[in-house]
Design a protein around this motif. Structure first.
Motif, PDB file in Angstrom:
ATOM      1  N   PRO A 243      -6.474  17.020 -53.474  1.00 52.09           N
ATOM      2  CA  PRO A 243      -7.802  16.590 -53.024  1.00 52.09           C
ATOM      3  C   PRO A 243      -8.907  17.568 -53.411  1.00 52.09           C
ATOM      4  O   PRO A 243     -10.001  17.148 -53.820  1.00 52.09           O
ATOM      5  CB  PRO A 243      -7.632  16.483 -51.506  1.00 52.09           C
ATOM      6  CG  PRO A 243      -6.183  16.164 -51.316  1.00 52.09           C
ATOM      7  CD  PRO A 243      -5.476  16.939 -52.379  1.00 52.09           C
TER       8      PRO A 243
ATOM      9  N   SER B 159      -5.189   7.450 -57.829  1.00 48.20           N
ATOM     10  CA  SER B 159      -4.571   7.870 -56.580  1.00 48.20           C
ATOM     11  C   SER B 159      -3.062   7.678 -56.650  1.00 48.20           C
ATOM     12  O   SER B 159      -2.503   7.386 -57.698  1.00 48.20           O
ATOM     13  CB  SER B 159      -5.160   7.069 -55.417  1.00 48.20           C
ATOM     14  OG  SER B 159      -4.776   5.709 -55.532  1.00 48.20           O
TER      15      SER B 159
ATOM     16  N   GLN C 208      -2.890  11.782 -48.229  1.00 47.84           N
ATOM     17  CA  GLN C 208      -3.536  12.613 -49.244  1.00 47.84           C
ATOM     18  C   GLN C 208      -4.573  11.818 -50.035  1.00 47.84           C
ATOM     19  O   GLN C 208      -5.623  12.339 -50.408  1.00 47.84           O
ATOM     20  CB  GLN C 208      -2.493  13.202 -50.182  1.00 47.84           C
ATOM     21  CG  GLN C 208      -1.531  14.178 -49.514  1.00 47.84           C
ATOM     22  CD  GLN C 208      -0.290  13.486 -48.959  1.00 47.84           C
ATOM     23  OE1 GLN C 208      -0.320  12.283 -48.669  1.00 47.84           O
ATOM     24  NE2 GLN C 208       0.788  14.232 -48.821  1.00 47.84           N
ATOM     25  N   ASP C 209      -4.278  10.526 -50.312  1.00 45.96           N
ATOM     26  CA  ASP C 209      -5.261   9.686 -51.001  1.00 45.96           C
ATOM     27  C   ASP C 209      -6.556   9.598 -50.195  1.00 45.96           C
ATOM     28  O   ASP C 209      -7.659   9.712 -50.741  1.00 45.96           O
ATOM     29  CB  ASP C 209      -4.701   8.276 -51.216  1.00 45.96           C
ATOM     30  CG  ASP C 209      -3.571   8.237 -52.234  1.00 45.96           C
ATOM     31  OD1 ASP C 209      -3.488   9.151 -53.067  1.00 45.96           O
ATOM     32  OD2 ASP C 209      -2.781   7.287 -52.186  1.00 45.96           O
TER      33      ASP C 209
ATOM     34  N   ASP D 186      -7.628  11.683 -47.889  1.00 41.49           N
ATOM     35  CA  ASP D 186      -8.280  12.992 -47.851  1.00 41.49           C
ATOM     36  C   ASP D 186      -8.996  13.275 -49.164  1.00 41.49           C
ATOM     37  O   ASP D 186     -10.077  13.884 -49.183  1.00 41.49           O
ATOM     38  CB  ASP D 186      -7.241  14.082 -47.568  1.00 41.49           C
ATOM     39  CG  ASP D 186      -7.884  15.442 -47.322  1.00 41.49           C
ATOM     40  OD1 ASP D 186      -8.938  15.486 -46.636  1.00 41.49           O
ATOM     41  OD2 ASP D 186      -7.352  16.454 -47.802  1.00 41.49           O
ATOM     42  N   THR D 187      -8.429  12.814 -50.276  1.00 43.15           N
ATOM     43  CA  THR D 187      -9.073  12.988 -51.576  1.00 43.15           C
ATOM     44  C   THR D 187     -10.421  12.289 -51.611  1.00 43.15           C
ATOM     45  O   THR D 187     -11.437  12.873 -52.037  1.00 43.15           O
ATOM     46  CB  THR D 187      -8.178  12.443 -52.694  1.00 43.15           C
ATOM     47  OG1 THR D 187      -6.967  13.193 -52.737  1.00 43.15           O
ATOM     48  CG2 THR D 187      -8.866  12.528 -54.042  1.00 43.15           C
TER      49      THR D 187
ATOM     50  N   GLN E 176     -12.984  14.092 -49.420  1.00 41.08           N
ATOM     51  CA  GLN E 176     -13.514  15.311 -50.031  1.00 41.08           C
ATOM     52  C   GLN E 176     -14.415  14.999 -51.225  1.00 41.08           C
ATOM     53  O   GLN E 176     -15.424  15.686 -51.455  1.00 41.08           O
ATOM     54  CB  GLN E 176     -12.374  16.240 -50.447  1.00 41.08           C
ATOM     55  CG  GLN E 176     -11.606  16.823 -49.275  1.00 41.08           C
ATOM     56  CD  GLN E 176     -10.779  18.034 -49.662  1.00 41.08           C
ATOM     57  OE1 GLN E 176     -11.196  18.837 -50.504  1.00 41.08           O
ATOM     58  NE2 GLN E 176      -9.605  18.184 -49.047  1.00 41.08           N
TER      59      GLN E 176
END
Length: 410
Positions: free
Chosen positions: A142, A164, A170-171, A173-174, A177
């Motif tokens: 991310p 992604s 995590q996707d 959160d990426t 961010q």
């Protein structure tokens, strides 16, 4: 004007070192990038150029079937010539798609002979520019993804597409961010093709629904291919939930399948790759259907600058309410961020394409309006073998699959 020769040049750029991309339950290793340059010469000395699929199978089709058919033919009407080819060479769909890629070079050639741009032969341009989205973002953390999105915005693009598939949490959160890095007015596109194409398991339906809803909160432009391409019913179900704009189309195998995606309004944005999905004739037919359905279109482009400009010539024949976007792959250079180096992509043209605040300004010269550098044929000789390979860790024992399903659903 008669065609004297048709040449298909396979090209390769080996990466300085193998690039390993880790995604959810697997890994892709990229060794090189391939391309094909089509060169068609006429008896008046003019030469037409175009891109085609960078595969040995495509080259064999061109060398053994398409080139023998075209050599010696009069080039006056590309549409009529294509009909003759289909009648004489057979109706095998993959061969027809390959011919339509070669046909881009025929359009370049005949437009040069007439002293007009290719766009004038495709209906006439109604604008001089097309909006681009910078496409890079290959399965990074991310933090690195957010840094690249910011860097892409700082070189002038107004939109960025990331790939992604590193895991649902995590996707999300990426994207969070990235949105924090680029601010509220920059378009973000999430390409989810990795969820099905790069492994042998998809995210669970409940996970996709939940993640789509969460991504919608970050005002992304669209979520691309969150489901297998033939799962049109699933796309309609997800679209009815109205969680986030959806896009698909680049993996549709034929026109009937593409038409079903349009006529059932299964997605908000339709996508098509000019080089691998049927060239100008297929794209023109599909754009008419997309316009009548009140949907929008975004060209897929994942190769060289020659592919980008070839798509742009058709794009500017339609209003931006129909053809809103053109993908612009961002390869890294010493002075520019991107997914990885691929200098062949730019060097195929002697002069770079003109970009202005995230738009491509279409060249005004005859043909495609660009000068091809044939020196790439010697600088980037063909390297046989696959350009990448996959390793999948997703074939879990039944007990682990059960635990994983529970984790995703929770």
């Amino acid at each position: 004007m008669r065609i004297c020769s048709v040449q298909a040049h396979l090209l390769s750029y080996p990466l300085p070192e193998p690039l390993k991309l880790t995604y959810d339950r697997g890994e892709r290793t990229i060794l090189k990038r391939d391309a094909m340059l089509i060169r068609v010469e006429a008896d008046n000395g003019l030469i037409g150029y175009g891109p085609a699929p960078g595969t040995e199978k495509a080259k064999n089709s061109i060398d053994l079937v398409i080139a023998p058919f075209l050599t010696g033919r009069t080039l006056a009407d590309p549409d009529a010539l294509r009909v003759h080819f289909i009648e004489e060479a057979g109706r095998e769909p993959e061969l027809q798609r390959c011919y339509c890629a070669v046909e881009i070079a025929l359009y370049d050639l005949i437009a040069k002979a007439q002293g007009v741009s290719v766009s004038e032969l495709l209906g006439g341009r109604i604008r001089e520019r097309i909006r681009l989205y910078g496409s890079a973002g290959m399965h990074m953390t991310p933090e690195k993804q957010a840094a690249e999105a910011l860097a892409i915005s700082q070189v002038g693009f107004r939109a960025y597409k990331m790939h992604s598939g590193i895991g649902p949490e995590q996707d999300l959160d990426t994207v969070r961010q990235m949105r924090e890095a680029v601010g509220p007015d920059f378009d973000l596109i999430v390409d989810a093709h990795a969820w099905w194409q790069m492994g042998d398991r998809n995210y669970l339906e409940a996970t996709i629904d939940k993640l789509a809803e969460q991504l919608g909160a970050y005002n992304i432009a669209w979520l691309e291919e969150p489901l297998p391409p033939d799962h049109h019913e699933g796309y309609r179900r997800l679209k009815d939930l109205d969680l986030v704009p959806l896009a698909s189309g680049v993996h549709e195998p034929d026109e009937p399948s593409f038409l079903d995606l349009i006529q059932t309004a299964s997605v908000d944005y339709l996508q098509l790759d000019l080089v691998s999905q049927g060239g100008y004739p297929t794209a023109r037919r599909m754009l008419g259907e997309i316009s009548r359905a009140g949907l929008k279109f975004a060209f897929h482009s994942w190769g060289t600058a020659l592919e980008v400009v070839a798509a742009a010539h058709l794009a500017v024949c339609w209003p931006d309410q129909v053809v809103e976007w053109l993908e612009y792959p961002c390869y890294s250079t010493p002075s520019r961020p991107g997914m990885y180096p691929y200098p062949l992509a730019a060097e195929v043209l002697k002069q770079p394409l003109q970009l202005d605040h995230g738009d491509l300004i279409l060249p005004k010269g005859p043909g495609l309006g660009v000068e091809v550098d044939e020196g790439v044929i010697e600088r980037y000789p063909w390297i046989p073998g696959p350009w990448s390979f996959l390793r999948s860790d997703s074939m879990l024992p039944s007990s682990e699959r059960s635990r994983e399903a529970h984790r995703q659903a929770s």
